[in-house]
Design a protein around this motif. Structure first.
Motif, short mmCIF file in Angstrom:
data_model
loop_
_atom_site.label_atom_id
_atom_site.label_comp_id
_atom_site.label_asym_id
_atom_site.label_seq_id
_atom_site.Cartn_x
_atom_site.Cartn_y
_atom_site.Cartn_z
N GLU A 41 0.84 -1.21 0.00
CA GLU A 41 0.00 0.00 0.00
C GLU A 41 0.87 1.25 0.00
O GLU A 41 0.58 2.22 -0.69
CB GLU A 41 -0.93 0.01 1.23
N GLU A 42 1.95 1.22 0.79
CA GLU A 42 2.85 2.39 0.82
C GLU A 42 3.54 2.57 -0.53
O GLU A 42 3.73 3.70 -0.99
CB GLU A 42 3.89 2.22 1.94
N ILE A 43 3.91 1.47 -1.17
CA ILE A 43 4.53 1.58 -2.50
C ILE A 43 3.55 2.21 -3.48
O ILE A 43 3.90 3.15 -4.21
CB ILE A 43 4.99 0.18 -3.00
N MET A 44 2.31 1.75 -3.48
CA MET A 44 1.33 2.29 -4.43
C MET A 44 1.06 3.77 -4.14
O MET A 44 0.90 4.57 -5.07
CB MET A 44 0.02 1.48 -4.39
N ASP A 45 1.04 4.12 -2.87
CA ASP A 45 0.83 5.53 -2.50
C ASP A 45 2.01 6.40 -2.98
O ASP A 45 1.82 7.49 -3.51
CB ASP A 45 0.66 5.63 -0.97
N LEU A 46 3.23 5.86 -2.83
CA LEU A 46 4.41 6.61 -3.28
C LEU A 46 4.41 6.78 -4.81
O LEU A 46 4.83 7.81 -5.32
CB LEU A 46 5.69 5.90 -2.83
N LEU A 47 3.94 5.78 -5.52
CA LEU A 47 3.88 5.90 -6.98
C LEU A 47 2.90 7.01 -7.38
O LEU A 47 3.15 7.77 -8.31
CB LEU A 47 3.45 4.56 -7.62
N GLU A 48 1.80 7.07 -6.65
CA GLU A 48 0.81 8.14 -6.93
C GLU A 48 1.41 9.51 -6.64
O GLU A 48 1.24 10.47 -7.40
CB GLU A 48 -0.44 7.86 -6.08
N LYS A 49 2.17 9.59 -5.53
CA LYS A 49 2.82 10.86 -5.17
C LYS A 49 3.88 11.23 -6.22
O LYS A 49 4.04 12.39 -6.58
CB LYS A 49 3.48 10.74 -3.79
N ALA A 50 4.62 10.22 -6.70
CA ALA A 50 5.63 10.50 -7.72
C ALA A 50 4.96 11.06 -8.98
O ALA A 50 5.46 12.00 -9.60
CB ALA A 50 6.40 9.22 -8.05
N ARG A 51 3.80 10.50 -9.32
CA ARG A 51 3.07 11.00 -10.50
C ARG A 51 2.68 12.47 -10.28
O ARG A 51 2.79 13.30 -11.18
CB ARG A 51 1.83 10.13 -10.73
N SER A 52 2.26 12.77 -9.07
CA SER A 52 1.86 14.14 -8.75
C SER A 52 3.08 15.08 -8.85
O SER A 52 2.99 16.19 -9.38
CB SER A 52 1.25 14.15 -7.35
N PHE A 53 4.24 14.62 -8.34
CA PHE A 53 5.45 15.46 -8.44
C PHE A 53 5.91 15.61 -9.89
O PHE A 53 6.48 16.63 -10.26
CB PHE A 53 6.58 14.90 -7.58
N GLU A 54 5.67 14.60 -10.71
CA GLU A 54 6.04 14.73 -12.13
C GLU A 54 5.21 15.84 -12.77
O GLU A 54 5.71 16.60 -13.61
CB GLU A 54 5.86 13.41 -12.87
N GLU A 55 3.95 15.96 -12.37
CA GLU A 55 3.10 17.03 -12.91
C GLU A 55 3.56 18.40 -12.41
O GLU A 55 3.50 19.38 -13.12
CB GLU A 55 1.64 16.81 -12.49
N ASN A 56 4.04 18.44 -11.16
CA ASN A 56 4.47 19.72 -10.58
C ASN A 56 5.62 19.48 -9.59
O ASN A 56 5.38 19.28 -8.40
CB ASN A 56 3.30 20.41 -9.87
N PRO A 57 6.86 19.50 -10.09
CA PRO A 57 7.99 19.20 -9.20
C PRO A 57 8.44 20.40 -8.35
O PRO A 57 9.29 20.25 -7.48
CB PRO A 57 9.11 18.80 -10.17
N ASN A 58 7.89 21.57 -8.59
CA ASN A 58 8.36 22.78 -7.90
C ASN A 58 7.34 23.20 -6.84
O ASN A 58 6.37 23.88 -7.12
CB ASN A 58 8.57 23.92 -8.89
N ARG A 59 7.55 22.73 -5.61
CA ARG A 59 6.64 23.08 -4.50
C ARG A 59 7.50 23.35 -3.27
O ARG A 59 8.41 22.58 -2.99
CB ARG A 59 5.71 21.92 -4.16
N LYS A 60 7.19 24.37 -2.54
CA LYS A 60 8.08 24.79 -1.44
C LYS A 60 7.74 24.09 -0.14
O LYS A 60 7.66 24.71 0.91
CB LYS A 60 8.03 26.32 -1.30
N VAL A 61 7.57 22.78 -0.18
CA VAL A 61 7.16 22.05 1.03
C VAL A 61 8.32 21.78 1.99
O VAL A 61 8.11 21.36 3.12
CB VAL A 61 6.45 20.72 0.67
N LEU A 62 9.57 22.00 1.54
CA LEU A 62 10.73 21.79 2.43
C LEU A 62 11.32 23.11 2.93
O LEU A 62 12.46 23.13 3.39
CB LEU A 62 11.82 21.00 1.70
#
Ligand code: CP
Length: 305
Positions: A15-36
């Motif tokens: 489940e964590e792997i599938m969630d990370l894949l979804e998050k990676a897809r989201s970062f591919e759409e928008n890799p520039n976010r000031k969350v750090l």
């Protein structure tokens, strides 16, 4: 171990792997976010790297964090004899997260036990390379549309190749069939074959890199023979060029086949493969940026949409 650390791919559930894949897809759409914003992250590379270190550092920069660290242990006080324990305790005083690569198997696990901040394993000897595995899974998912029921052929240095060891374990969630192509000197270690047997995963071993094997594959995962892991360099010379993938060998392959390689390549993929649409290794490396952005946020407990 701090639960937030990523030491082995087995630290993640399906489940964590599938969630990370979804998050990676989201970062591919928008890799520039000031969350750090406000976070400082250390990259400690006791072994050479191009892709892993630079994609991690790009990931942090694009997320608004700051990076400290070293890319050559000779420039750190480990060259004066400082222990890994002392180095990790010191650096964890300064930062929010440590990303480290080390030549010793188990070094990342040890670091996670003495560190006050999470550790991400960026490769420990011939053992594990879990962030490479996440980008491999993302690449497989993007190109095949699924991770389930795939025929995965691993070729080359299956003994010392930490990327194939991590990938084999991760794929155990998804009902794969494996083909292992390696010379006797570099066969898949017994512990990973036992792992397959315990998880009812069929695997077939080959010493010939034949078109029959290539033509059955959905994923052809090529690997470099790892010169730096050999104690006997004569043995390395004997096996270093044993398998070379040439474009003509892909003529009868499945339409969905993709050729992956963690890179760097030396001779094992001829340059004439690069223009074949089935060659995916450069896009695979690019996917590392998004997969690593997802991993950093997960270990730091940062929620992203
Ligand atoms: N795939 C990989 O780990 O590449 P680097 O050694 O260049 O980081």
């Amino acid at each position: 171990m701090k639960r937030e650390s990523l030491v082995s791919i087995n630290d993640f559930s399906k489940e964590e792997i599938m969630d990370l894949l979804e998050k990676a897809r989201s970062f591919e759409e928008n890799p520039n976010r000031k969350v750090l914003d406000g976070k400082v992250i250390a990259t400690l590379f006791f072994e050479p790297s191009t892709r892993t270190r630079l994609s991690f550092e790009t990931a942090v920069n694009r997320l608004g964090g700051r990076i400290i660290g070293f890319s050559d242990a000779a420039t750190s006080s480990s060259s004066k004899g400082e222990s890994l324990k002392d180095t990790i305790i010191m650096v964890s005083n300064y930062v929010d997260l440590i990303i480290m690569r080390h030549h010793l198997e188990g070094a990342a696990r040890y670091a996670s036990e003495v560190s006050s901040v999470p550790i991400i394993n960026a490769g420990d000897g011939a053992n594990q390379h879990p962030t490479q595995t996440m980008l491999d899974l993302y690449s497989i998912y993007k190109t095949q549309g699924t991770l389930e029921n795939l025929n995965i052929t691993m070729v080359g240095d299956l003994k010392y190749g930490r990327t194939v060891h991590s990938l084999l374990q991760a794929m155990s969630h998804f009902n794969p069939t494996f083909h292992f192509v390696a010379p006797d000197e570099l066969k898949m270690p017994q512990e990973y074959k036992i792992f397959c047997e315990e998880h009812n995963i069929p695997y077939y071993e080959h010493s010939d890199f034949s078109e029959d094997v290539i033509n059955q594959a959905d994923i052809l995962y090529m690997t470099r023979v790892q010169r730096e892991r050999f104690t006997d360099l004569m043995e390395y010379e004997r096996v270093k060029d044993i398998y070379i993938l040439r474009n003509s060998m892909l003529a009868g392959s499945k339409p969905n086949l993709r050729v992956l390689h963690p890179l760097p390549r030396v001779n094992e993929i001829a340059y004439d493969v690069d223009d074949n649409p089935k060659a995916y290794y450069f896009q695979q490396a690019k996917n590392g940026l998004y997969a690593r952005q997802a991993i950093i946020c997960k270990v730091l407990g940062i929620d992203v949409e």
